[in-house]
Write a protein that holds these residues in place. Structure first.
Motif, PDB file in Angstrom:
ATOM      1  N   LEU A 336       0.839  -1.194   0.000  1.00 48.45           N
ATOM      2  CA  LEU A 336       0.000   0.000   0.000  1.00 48.45           C
ATOM      3  C   LEU A 336       0.876   1.248   0.000  1.00 48.45           C
ATOM      4  N   ASP A 337       0.545   2.199  -0.855  1.00 50.40           N
ATOM      5  CA  ASP A 337       1.342   3.417  -0.993  1.00 50.40           C
ATOM      6  C   ASP A 337       1.107   4.359   0.181  1.00 50.40           C
ATOM      7  N   VAL A 338       2.179   4.977   0.663  1.00 55.92           N
ATOM      8  CA  VAL A 338       2.096   6.079   1.631  1.00 55.92           C
ATOM      9  C   VAL A 338       2.804   7.283   1.033  1.00 55.92           C
ATOM     10  N   ASN A 339       2.487   8.434   1.544  1.00 64.98           N
ATOM     11  CA  ASN A 339       3.051   9.675   0.991  1.00 64.98           C
ATOM     12  C   ASN A 339       4.451   9.905   1.563  1.00 64.98           C
ATOM     13  N   ASP A 340       5.447   9.239   0.943  1.00 65.28           N
ATOM     14  CA  ASP A 340       6.813   9.323   1.461  1.00 65.28           C
ATOM     15  C   ASP A 340       7.776  10.022   0.506  1.00 65.28           C
ATOM     16  N   ASN A 341       7.251  10.627  -0.560  1.00 64.28           N
ATOM     17  CA  ASN A 341       8.101  11.357  -1.495  1.00 64.28           C
ATOM     18  C   ASN A 341       7.589  12.789  -1.631  1.00 64.28           C
ATOM     19  N   ALA A 342       8.457  13.744  -1.361  1.00 67.52           N
ATOM     20  CA  ALA A 342       8.094  15.148  -1.552  1.00 67.52           C
ATOM     21  C   ALA A 342       8.180  15.500  -3.033  1.00 67.52           C
ATOM     22  N   PRO A 343       7.397  16.479  -3.504  1.00 68.59           N
ATOM     23  CA  PRO A 343       7.471  16.889  -4.908  1.00 68.59           C
ATOM     24  C   PRO A 343       8.881  17.370  -5.271  1.00 68.59           C
ATOM     25  N   GLU A 344       9.262  17.158  -6.532  1.00 66.96           N
ATOM     26  CA  GLU A 344      10.529  17.651  -7.060  1.00 66.96           C
ATOM     27  C   GLU A 344      10.238  18.795  -8.020  1.00 66.96           C
ATOM     28  N   VAL A 345      10.982  19.887  -7.877  1.00 70.37           N
ATOM     29  CA  VAL A 345      10.796  21.083  -8.707  1.00 70.37           C
ATOM     30  C   VAL A 345      12.051  21.291  -9.543  1.00 70.37           C
ATOM     31  N   ILE A 346      11.865  21.425 -10.877  1.00 66.94           N
ATOM     32  CA  ILE A 346      12.990  21.621 -11.801  1.00 66.94           C
ATOM     33  C   ILE A 346      12.736  22.895 -12.595  1.00 66.94           C
ATOM     34  N   LEU A 347      13.687  23.837 -12.535  1.00 66.13           N
ATOM     35  CA  LEU A 347      13.606  25.048 -13.358  1.00 66.13           C
ATOM     36  C   LEU A 347      14.268  24.746 -14.688  1.00 66.13           C
ATOM     37  N   THR A 348      13.470  24.554 -15.733  1.00 62.86           N
ATOM     38  CA  THR A 348      14.026  24.182 -17.032  1.00 62.86           C
ATOM     39  C   THR A 348      14.489  25.384 -17.831  1.00 62.86           C
ATOM     40  N   SER A 349      13.978  26.592 -17.510  1.00 62.22           N
ATOM     41  CA  SER A 349      14.413  27.791 -18.223  1.00 62.22           C
ATOM     42  C   SER A 349      14.082  29.007 -17.375  1.00 62.22           C
ATOM     43  N   VAL A 350      15.073  29.900 -17.174  1.00 59.36           N
ATOM     44  CA  VAL A 350      14.863  31.125 -16.414  1.00 59.36           C
ATOM     45  C   VAL A 350      15.370  32.304 -17.231  1.00 59.36           C
ATOM     46  N   SER A 351      14.498  33.280 -17.512  1.00 62.45           N
ATOM     47  CA  SER A 351      14.869  34.470 -18.274  1.00 62.45           C
ATOM     48  C   SER A 351      14.942  35.662 -17.328  1.00 62.45           C
ATOM     49  N   THR A 352      16.103  35.930 -16.801  1.00 62.92           N
ATOM     50  CA  THR A 352      16.319  37.059 -15.905  1.00 62.92           C
ATOM     51  C   THR A 352      17.730  37.549 -16.118  1.00 62.92           C
ATOM     52  N   PRO A 353      18.018  38.879 -16.079  1.00 60.39           N
ATOM     53  CA  PRO A 353      17.131  39.955 -15.647  1.00 60.39           C
ATOM     54  C   PRO A 353      16.053  40.285 -16.677  1.00 60.39           C
ATOM     55  N   VAL A 354      15.065  41.064 -16.217  1.00 68.54           N
ATOM     56  CA  VAL A 354      13.957  41.474 -17.062  1.00 68.54           C
ATOM     57  C   VAL A 354      13.848  42.992 -17.024  1.00 68.54           C
ATOM     58  N   GLN A 355      13.493  43.627 -18.167  1.00 63.35           N
ATOM     59  CA  GLN A 355      13.384  45.082 -18.216  1.00 63.35           C
ATOM     60  C   GLN A 355      12.148  45.541 -17.462  1.00 63.35           C
TER      61      GLN A 355
END
Length: 550
Positions: A336-355
């Motif tokens: 039976l599955d339990v909630n033992d994995n936190a979400p993973e966040v991946i920034l695939t593209s970041v456009s900064t600085p911005v005008q």
């Protein structure tokens, strides 16, 4: 081998006119064990991209794998093997094996999904856990009696996996091959004619396991059978199949269930002991234990739902008599599955600085999220604070874009630290936070590009660009902007403040490498747009919405 591109979804109309992501998917198939540099496919051609612009558009691939198995040659757009791939290491015995890649290119921003299927090659031979098996069989055993043999293991999959067994010629035994629920095979020795201990005490034969590869591979084991006088009753399980449920990550020692078998004999011939049978895979023996006297099955290792949702445990019961015969049963353990994995966040593209005058809807970042749990435990919701001039949009499942929601003012706030929170819907919920730094109009940003053409050839047509001397508000123009002499890209050397400098001019010269050199000048007018109304360029006939117009 290459397959034609397969769109993963329809291109949807963005929430803002400036948000225009191209989303598509292609798939390739390659065999494992290819050497470095092996050709996978021309990814630029398959995606319809201009090879000459791959570097300029910052073409790159993003993979969730720990190793960079694949790479792209930006000069010709070819996807090639960067590191040899061992399918068994990457996917173990999974029937399908994929490397999931994401292609990101900019100016404009485009995303593509790429799946590379890793095909199995027959690089493993079947092997038995031991080179010799010893069986004790009573002479009173009736024809048709079955005796399980230790299974051979083959790390390959599909047609390259274990396919059949063969027994060498003998007078008393034949082979019966059985198939498990997962499609794997094991062999049972079947008594064909009665044994007579007084005539022959031992029998030897060779068991051979074959796979289905081409060329075929095989492994052998010697079977030695000792004929005994014996025990005329065997233990009997109270169930032919047991079933139990177990939550993943259950502590070591947790009781799964208790086996029960009885024997009508007396004394040691009726004392039953329990164990795993020869059918039980090594992984099952690592995760579970069987008490030989009580029949209790307990957790021995770490049980992970994400690796397997059900286990088949093949067990046996055997009395302690001198000629004991083992009987067998099967135990199905549902995980039976339990909630033992936190979400993973991946920034695939970041456009900064911005005008600061970037219009609402300007894309700041592309974000992907994933959760290895199942059901509600694997569903993820993403949020950003409500007190920042940005919004988070869901472009398609598990992908988000961070965009501006209003015009920015660098003089009021020069940068933002935006905290992204990804939270699953499990109970209790698990979350992950990622901070994105957004800076406004930093020095060094590219503001425009000029291009000149020369109908001559060779060095007479080679052009270099320069900015002519001049002043802006009493300061040399070289303190405000610079130019790349090779491609004509113009860069800001400082932050521009619309309230202090609304427009200025610079003189750009293009000169060829001929003798004598010829040159031509052009005036670049830079206007700061502080309104949401479009600006019209009389020279190029193009409207520009917001931002700085050249």
């Amino acid at each position: 081998r290459r397959r034609p591109p397969i769109p993963s979804c329809e291109k949807s109309r963005p929430a803002f006119p400036w948000l225009d992501l191209v989303l598509a998917q292609i798939r390739y198939s390659i065999p494992e064990e290819l050497e470095h540099g092996a050709f996978v496919g021309n990814i630029a051609e398959d995606l319809g991209l201009d090879v000459a612009k791959l570097s300029a558009r910052r073409f790159r691939i993003v993979s969730g794998a720990k190793k960079q198995y694949l790479e792209v040659n930006l000069e010709n757009g070819i996807l090639f093997v960067n590191e040899k791939i061992d399918r068994e290491e990457l996917c173990e015995r999974s029937p399908s094996c994929f490397l999931h890649l994401q292609v990101v290119i900019e100016n404009p921003l485009e995303l593509y999904r790429v799946e590379v299927e890793i095909l199995d090659v027959n690089d493993n031979s079947p092997s038995f856990p031991w080179s010799e098996f010893n069986l004790d069989i009573t002479e009173s055993a009736a024809p048709g009696s079955r005796f399980p043999l230790e299974s051979a293991q083959d790390q390959d999959v599909g047609t390259n996996s274990l396919r059949s067994y063969q027994l060498s010629a003998n007078q008393h035994f034949v082979l019966n091959i059985q198939t498990r629920n997962d499609g794997s095979k094991f062999a049972e020795l079947v008594l064909d004619t009665p044994l007579d201990r007084e005539q022959q005490k031992k029998h030897e034969m060779v068991l051979t396991a074959y796979d289905g590869g081409s060329p075929e591979r095989s492994g052998t084991a010697l079977i030695t059978i000792t004929v005994l006088d014996a025990n005329d009753n065997v233990p009997v399980f109270d169930r032919s199949v047991y079933r139990a449920s177990l939550v993943e990550n259950a502590p070591r020692g947790t009781l799964v269930l208790k086996l029960n078998a009885t024997d009508l004999d007396e004394g040691s011939n009726g004392e039953v002991t329990y164990a795993f049978s020869g059918h039980a895979p090594l992984k099952v023996r690592e995760l579970f234990s069987v008490d030989p006297y009580t029949g209790e099955i307990r957790v021995k290792g770490v049980v992970d739902y994400e690796k397997a949702s059900v286990y088949e445990l093949y067990v046996q019961a055997k009395d302690r008599g001198p000629s004991a015969v083992a009987v067998h049963s099967k135990v199905l353990v549902d995980i039976l599955d339990v909630n033992d994995n936190a979400p993973e966040v991946i920034l695939t593209s970041v456009s900064t600085p911005v005008q600061e005058d970037a219009p609402p809807g300007t894309v700041i970042a592309v974000i992907s999220v994933m959760d290895r749990d199942s059901g509600e435990n694997g569903n993820v919701d993403c949020q950003i604070p409500s007190n920042v001039p940005f919004q988070l949009h869901s472009s398609f499942k598990n992908y988000y874009t961070l965009v501006t929601s209003e015009f920015l003012d660098r003089e009021a706030v020069s940068e933002y630290n935006i905290t992204l929170t990804a939270r699953d819907l499990g109970s209790p919920s698990l979350s992950t936070k990622k901070t994105i730094l957004v800076q406004n109009n930093a020095p060094g940003a590219s503001i425009c590009s000029v291009t000149a053409f020369d109908p001559d050839s060779n060095q007479n047509a080679y052009l270099s660009y320069s900015i002519l001397e001049g002043q802006i508000q009493g300061m040399p123009v070289s303190t405000y902007v610079s130019i790349n002499s090779d491609n004509g890209n113009i860069y800001a050397l400082r932050s521009f403040d619309y309230e202090q400098l609304r427009n200025f001019q610079i003189q750009v010269q293009a000169q060829d490498a001929g003798f004598p050199p010829l040159s031509s000048n052009v005036t670049v007018n830079v206007f700061g747009a502080a309104t949401t109304e479009p600006l019209y360029c009389t020279q190029c006939g193009v409207y520009t919405w917001g931002g700085v117009h050249y």
